[in-house]
Design an enzyme around this catalytic site. Structure first.
Site, mmCIF file in Angstrom:
data_model
loop_
_atom_site.group_PDB
_atom_site.id
_atom_site.type_symbol
_atom_site.label_atom_id
_atom_site.label_comp_id
_atom_site.label_asym_id
_atom_site.label_seq_id
_atom_site.Cartn_x
_atom_site.Cartn_y
_atom_site.Cartn_z
ATOM 1 C CD GLU A 97 109.318 -34.889 73.207
ATOM 2 O OE1 GLU A 97 108.807 -33.802 72.971
ATOM 3 O OE2 GLU A 97 108.902 -35.657 74.098
ATOM 4 C CB CYS A 110 110.819 -43.410 77.177
ATOM 5 S SG CYS A 110 109.245 -43.019 76.481
ATOM 6 C CB CYS A 117 100.694 -39.896 67.395
ATOM 7 S SG CYS A 117 99.655 -41.368 67.557
ATOM 8 C CB CYS A 121 95.060 -40.242 73.084
ATOM 9 S SG CYS A 121 95.242 -41.853 72.280
ATOM 10 C CB CYS A 124 98.492 -37.963 74.061
ATOM 11 S SG CYS A 124 100.104 -38.241 73.313
ATOM 12 N N GLY A 165 104.407 -41.332 69.057
ATOM 13 C CA GLY A 165 103.943 -42.197 67.980
ATOM 14 C C GLY A 165 103.361 -43.523 68.426
ATOM 15 C CD GLU A 166 100.063 -47.654 68.430
ATOM 16 O OE1 GLU A 166 99.658 -47.196 69.507
ATOM 17 O OE2 GLU A 166 100.581 -48.790 68.338
ATOM 18 C CB SER A 197 103.517 -48.672 74.825
ATOM 19 O OG SER A 197 102.323 -48.110 75.323
ATOM 20 C CB SER A 220 97.540 -47.121 75.840
ATOM 21 O OG SER A 220 98.934 -46.946 75.982
ATOM 22 C CG HIS A 292 103.357 -36.133 82.775
ATOM 23 N ND1 HIS A 292 104.698 -35.852 82.647
ATOM 24 C CD2 HIS A 292 103.274 -37.113 83.687
ATOM 25 C CE1 HIS A 292 105.384 -36.630 83.464
ATOM 26 N NE2 HIS A 292 104.558 -37.408 84.097
ATOM 27 C CB CYS A 335 103.817 -38.758 75.551
ATOM 28 S SG CYS A 335 103.411 -39.558 74.054
HETATM 29 N N1 SAH Z 1 101.085 -44.701 71.088
HETATM 30 C C1 SAH Z 1 101.459 -45.668 72.053
HETATM 31 C C2 SAH Z 1 102.843 -45.457 72.615
HETATM 32 C C3 SAH Z 1 103.252 -44.036 72.890
HETATM 33 S S1 SAH Z 1 102.315 -43.211 74.147
HETATM 34 C C4 SAH Z 1 100.426 -45.730 73.161
HETATM 35 O O1 SAH Z 1 99.606 -44.850 73.249
HETATM 36 O O2 SAH Z 1 100.470 -46.706 73.906
HETATM 37 C C5 SAH Z 1 103.032 -43.990 75.571
HETATM 38 C C6 SAH Z 1 102.253 -43.804 76.855
HETATM 39 O O3 SAH Z 1 102.268 -42.427 77.253
HETATM 40 C C7 SAH Z 1 100.810 -44.230 76.718
HETATM 41 O O4 SAH Z 1 100.461 -45.182 77.696
HETATM 42 C C8 SAH Z 1 100.099 -42.929 76.910
HETATM 43 O O5 SAH Z 1 98.868 -43.131 77.481
HETATM 44 C C9 SAH Z 1 101.030 -42.147 77.822
HETATM 45 N N2 SAH Z 1 100.690 -40.733 77.838
HETATM 46 C C10 SAH Z 1 100.330 -39.965 76.795
HETATM 47 N N3 SAH Z 1 100.021 -38.714 77.211
HETATM 48 C C11 SAH Z 1 100.192 -38.696 78.548
HETATM 49 C C12 SAH Z 1 100.009 -37.698 79.544
HETATM 50 N N4 SAH Z 1 99.586 -36.466 79.231
HETATM 51 N N5 SAH Z 1 100.271 -38.022 80.817
HETATM 52 C C13 SAH Z 1 100.691 -39.256 81.147
HETATM 53 N N6 SAH Z 1 100.872 -40.254 80.247
HETATM 54 C C14 SAH Z 1 100.622 -39.977 78.953
HETATM 55 FE FE1 SF4 Z 2 97.497 -41.763 71.746
HETATM 56 FE FE2 SF4 Z 2 99.922 -42.904 72.048
HETATM 57 FE FE3 SF4 Z 2 99.319 -41.452 69.843
HETATM 58 FE FE4 SF4 Z 2 99.645 -40.235 72.172
HETATM 59 S S1 SF4 Z 2 101.203 -41.334 71.062
HETATM 60 S S2 SF4 Z 2 97.993 -39.876 70.653
HETATM 61 S S3 SF4 Z 2 98.801 -41.747 73.596
HETATM 62 S S4 SF4 Z 2 98.360 -43.364 70.468
#
Ligand code: SAH
Ligand code: SF4
Length: 354
Positions: A97, A110, A117, A121, A124, A165-166, A197, A220, A292, A335
């Site tokens: 996306e 974005c 990923c 987390c 997410c 993704g990371e 990020s 993050s 979210h 995300c």
């Molecule tokens: N993996 C990287 C980059 C992608 S995620 C990272 O985690 O930083 C990008 C951002 O989206 C992160 O700050 C993450 O915390 C946020 N994010 C993920 N799930 C979310 C959710 N359910 N609501 C709001 N922000 C979210």
């Molecule tokens: Fe965590 Fe970022 Fe991966 Fe989502 S995309 S699981 S927030 S590291």
């Protein structure tokens, strides 16, 4: 067969070299190579056939030698607030996306760096999918290219690697993609307008820091307390908060902390105070994000009053804190959300907007 076949998967300088060698081989002047090169990123075309300033035989030869790969937009959703979300279907069936967020003169895109990923987390939606695969550099940059090909007025002014993704677990491809996004012969987007990020992948942070450009780093954080953080982000076990903050200090550029507010998990006054203590020595800007839906079902977003109080508490301690408005909630613009919702429908005619 030329050494480089996918010109969109290499830095602009390598693409230029490949084109110059190719032009020489065909007895063409080197200005032809420049003319062709412009059509990669500066004034991108969907296919060589559209580069009508080139003679037809040349266009045909380019199509045979250097075909331009595309991403297929499976879904394009426009939110009432102007946010636009794309679900791109990749050649092997994976999907990622991008979200375009207009705000005044700024258009922030974005983008995704991986399909799925591995880091899981709990809040997410992408994390819930698990890891599918790394994106190639061209697939990362193509999220920008596809927009510009469709409408040059949509060209993003800012890029954030906050899609799926990371990015720092796909460093090699992200490294090349950063070059393509940033260089004047690529998309020419200023390094200060490109944010990577990460949850804090230490080897990747060192490599990003070593680049001479001023790319921005967002970390993050999500909790100032290692134990509570571990409950939200399994990666805390491997890359500890203290080490991540140490690496952020070594970054020598201002960093941003991303902080998703989850009721009862990380939104207490004490969390704000601890967070302020971590942010202050780094001069970090804190981005507070309303949660979210899409992650673990048990998680509840902090309410508006709590978010304001948390932000004020940070500000009263001299920390710059911004509460991000939830954008595009009506189109699942966080995300991994669109993907997770759509995937069960695959093969049964998911909605197609373009
Ligand atoms: N993996 C990287 C980059 C992608 S995620 C990272 O985690 O930083 C990008 C951002 O989206 C992160 O700050 C993450 O915390 C946020 N994010 C993920 N799930 C979310 C959710 N359910 N609501 C709001 N922000 C979210
Ligand atoms: Fe965590 Fe970022 Fe991966 Fe989502 S995309 S699981 S927030 S590291």
């Amino acid at each position: 067969m030329p050494a480089v076949r996918n010109l969109l998967d290499v830095p602009p300088a390598a693409a230029r070299e490949a084109l110059e060698a190719w032009a020489r081989g065909r007895g063409l002047p080197s200005w032809r190579a420049s003319q062709v090169h412009r059509r990669l990123w500066v004034q991108p075309v969907a296919a060589w056939a559209d580069a009508t300033e080139l003679p037809k035989p040349l266009r045909e030869a380019l199509e045979g030698e250097f075909p331009l790969p595309r991403l297929r937009p499976e879904v394009v959703q426009q939110s009432a607030d102007g946010t636009r979300k794309y679900l791109w279907r990749l050649a092997d069936g994976e999907a990622v996306e991008s979200v375009l967020i207009p705000s005044g003169k700024r258009r922030t895109l974005c983008i995704s760096s991986q399909a799925g990923c591995a880091l899981g987390c709990v809040f997410c939606a992408t994390g819930r999918m698990g890891f599918r695969r790394n994106l190639a550099a061209w697939e990362i940059a193509a999220q920008v290219r596809e927009l510009v090909v469709r409408d040059p007025a949509d060209k993003p002014t800012n890029i954030v690697f906050m899609g799926m993704g990371e990015p720092l677990l796909n460093w090699e491809q992200v490294d090349t993609a950063l070059t393509i996004l940033n260089q004047p012969e690529g998309f020419g987007i200023g390094a200060r307008h490109i944010t990577v990020s990460t949850v804090g992948i230490l080897p990747g942070m060192v490599k990003l820091a070593a680049r001479p450009e001023q790319f921005r780093l967002a970390i993050s954080l999500h909790s100032p307390d290692p134990e509570a953080r571990l409950g939200l982000m399994p990666v805390e076990k491997k890359y500890r908060l203290a080490a991540v903050l140490e690496a952020a200090r070594a970054f020598r550029k201002r960093v941003t902390f991303e902080y998703v507010l989850i009721a009862g998990r990380n939104d207490r006054d004490g969390d704000a105070d601890q967070l302020a203590r971590l942010a202050r020595p780094l001069g970090a800007l804190v981005n507070l994000l309303p949660l979210h839906p899409g992650g673990s079902p048990g998680l509840v977003p902090s309410d508006g009053g709590r978010i304001r109080r948390f932000a004020d508490r940070l500000r009263n301690q001299g920390i710059e804190a911004v509460v991000r408005r939830s954008r595009g909630l009506d189109i699942d613009a966080a995300c991994g959300q669109l993907h997770v919702k759509l995937e069960p429908k695959r093969g049964r005619g998911a909605p197609v907007a373009r």
